[in-house]
Enzyme design. Structure first.
Site, PDB file in Angstrom:
ATOM      1  N   LYS A  31      70.475   5.334 102.862  1.00 52.10           N
ATOM      2  CA  LYS A  31      71.782   4.891 103.342  1.00 52.10           C
ATOM      3  C   LYS A  31      72.188   5.564 104.647  1.00 52.10           C
ATOM      4  O   LYS A  31      73.361   5.843 104.879  1.00 52.10           O
ATOM      5  CB  LYS A  31      72.867   5.110 102.286  1.00 52.10           C
ATOM      6  CG  LYS A  31      72.609   4.385 100.980  1.00 52.10           C
ATOM      7  CD  LYS A  31      73.759   4.590 100.012  1.00 52.10           C
ATOM      8  CE  LYS A  31      73.477   3.932  98.687  1.00 52.10           C
ATOM      9  NZ  LYS A  31      74.544   4.132  97.698  1.00 52.10           N
ATOM     10  N   LYS A  89      78.708  -2.778  92.424  1.00 60.02           N
ATOM     11  CA  LYS A  89      77.805  -2.590  93.554  1.00 60.02           C
ATOM     12  C   LYS A  89      78.321  -1.482  94.465  1.00 60.02           C
ATOM     13  O   LYS A  89      79.521  -1.215  94.540  1.00 60.02           O
ATOM     14  CB  LYS A  89      77.687  -3.890  94.362  1.00 60.02           C
ATOM     15  CG  LYS A  89      77.074  -5.046  93.575  1.00 60.02           C
ATOM     16  CD  LYS A  89      75.618  -4.787  93.251  1.00 60.02           C
ATOM     17  CE  LYS A  89      75.012  -5.922  92.461  1.00 60.02           C
ATOM     18  NZ  LYS A  89      75.480  -5.989  91.067  1.00 60.02           N
ATOM     19  N   ASP A  90      77.375  -0.862  95.195  1.00 55.59           N
ATOM     20  CA  ASP A  90      77.696   0.263  96.058  1.00 55.59           C
ATOM     21  C   ASP A  90      78.615  -0.134  97.206  1.00 55.59           C
ATOM     22  O   ASP A  90      78.580  -1.270  97.690  1.00 55.59           O
ATOM     23  CB  ASP A  90      76.417   0.863  96.646  1.00 55.59           C
ATOM     24  CG  ASP A  90      75.549   1.537  95.591  1.00 55.59           C
ATOM     25  OD1 ASP A  90      76.066   1.803  94.499  1.00 55.59           O
ATOM     26  OD2 ASP A  90      74.371   1.777  95.873  1.00 55.59           O
ATOM     27  N   ARG A  91      79.374   0.849  97.658  1.00 52.22           N
ATOM     28  CA  ARG A  91      80.242   0.653  98.824  1.00 52.22           C
ATOM     29  C   ARG A  91      79.445   0.748 100.123  1.00 52.22           C
ATOM     30  O   ARG A  91      79.585  -0.093 101.008  1.00 52.22           O
ATOM     31  CB  ARG A  91      81.357   1.719  98.813  1.00 52.22           C
ATOM     32  CG  ARG A  91      82.198   1.769 100.075  1.00 52.22           C
ATOM     33  CD  ARG A  91      83.158   2.949 100.044  1.00 52.22           C
ATOM     34  NE  ARG A  91      83.871   3.097 101.293  1.00 52.22           N
ATOM     35  CZ  ARG A  91      85.017   2.496 101.585  1.00 52.22           C
ATOM     36  NH1 ARG A  91      85.571   1.702 100.698  1.00 52.22           N
ATOM     37  NH2 ARG A  91      85.605   2.683 102.742  1.00 52.22           N
TER      38      ARG A  91
END
Length: 356
Positions: A31, A89-91
């Site tokens: 990320k 879900k991821d930010r």
């Protein structure tokens, strides 16, 4: 045995053993940019084209699932609980997922709804259509991940060699289905809050947050069970009385013929399940029950406390069987893999990176 109440807060242990212990990791970071972590939902079914529930598949970044859920509720003037979703879900990623909105009046064309959503919310709408039921947790086959690991300090060839050995081990034995820190919190703060709610020391007015914190503590106990199983060398074999699950149909059954079921385990037809403790959870027997009861006793949580907080419990697949494609890219290495609903990408990635 159902545990005993305790007055002292629990010591939170976030140190989970690797199933690929002994194989060095490659380090690096994930990320570094949102586009380095791409997630696409794999649905169980598609909308039929009619009904009171508008299904919209959106791609988002820098937004949580909850952010989009609340935004859609406000936009369509419905309560947040009337906006369904299949998972969180991821930010800090590029994620595509489907929401359902109980609009009652289905006169708005899907295309018109798509334009309205894109105009008002910071998302891209991939498609929209109507269906007869609300989208709920579990209405999801899995997720496809495309992840780039950057910041690697060794040559790509060396990194790929290490990763191939790890992938080979995972293909052989499987992966413990640990919950990720998205559920437990980076420092265990969600876990501690969930324990305090169960103990009656904390009250949360927000029903969604209350359920989330309780599930965080359930997830932590599930992780502790899986960790103990790995440490005892019990991950690669079944126990008498295990509640096992069929990979093809999802059917649950209790292991009574250990020799016969172990053969099925080794050819990956079935896996043991781990406890998401609750008063209605399907319970194991014999040797498997002893191990599960031990984890609950050490937590100091009782079934009465779980019942008072309406924590019903369930079984969670204990072993994942991922297939991972690995390749070198300009910025590092790329992994492409699919996990079933409820599986965490970070659980797999930590085996390759071993960065804590």
């Amino acid at each position: 045995m159902t545990g005993a109440p305790r007055s002292d807060p629990p010591k939170i242990d976030l140190d989970l053993p690797y199933i690929t212990d002994g194989l060095p990791g490659v380090g690096g970071v994930i990320k570094a940019r949102p586009e380095h972590f791409v997630v696409d939902e794999i649905p169980i079914y598609m909308p039929c084209g009619s009904g009171e529930h508008l299904y919209v598949n959106v791609t988002k970044t820098h937004m949580t699932t909850r952010d989009v859920q609340l935004g859609l509720a406000e936009l369509f003037e419905v309560k947040p609980e009337n906006v369904g979703k299949a998972g969180l879900k991821d930010r800090n990623a590029v994620t595509s997922q489907t929401f359902s909105i109980h609009v009652h009046d289905s006169s708005m064309a899907p295309g018109e709804a798509s334009r309205l959503i894109e105009d008002q919310l910071n998302v891209r709408v991939n498609w929209a259509d109507y269906h007869v039921n609300k989208l709920r947790s579990g209405h999801l086959k899995g997720n496809r991940f495309t992840v780039v690991i950057t910041g690697l300090e060794e040559p790509t060839g060396v990194v790929l060699g290490k990763m191939d050995r790890i992938a080979s081990r995972l293909n052989q034995v499987g992966l413990p289905n640990y919950y990720g820190e998205q559920r437990t919190g980076k420092e265990g703060e969600n876990i501690r809050s969930g324990w305090e709610i169960l103990q009656g020391r904390k009250r949360i007015r927000d029903r969604w947050l209350n359920r989330f914190l309780l599930s965080s503590y359930q997830s932590y106990l599930c992780n502790m069970y899986l960790a103990e199983r790995v440490r005892r060398g019990l991950f690669s074999r079944l126990l008498l009385g295990d509640v096992a699950k069929k990979h093809d149909t999802g059917g649950l059954f209790t292991v009574s013929d250990l020799e016969a079921e172990q053969r099925r385990y080794e050819v990956k037809e079935i896996s043991f399940t781990a406890p998401m403790y609750g008063y209605k959870m399907m319970k194991p027997e014999h040797e498997a029950a002893e191990l599960e009861n031990l984890e609950l006793m050490e937590s100091g949580i009782t079934e009465d406390q779980l019942r008072r907080s309406k924590v019903k419990g369930t079984r969670r697949m204990g072993r994942l069987l991922p297939e991972v494609s690995i390749s070198g890219v300009d910025e590092g290495v790329e992994l492409v893999f699919t996990l079933p609903s409820g599986g965490y990408a970070t659980t797999l990635l930590r085996e390759f990176m071993k960065t804590g």
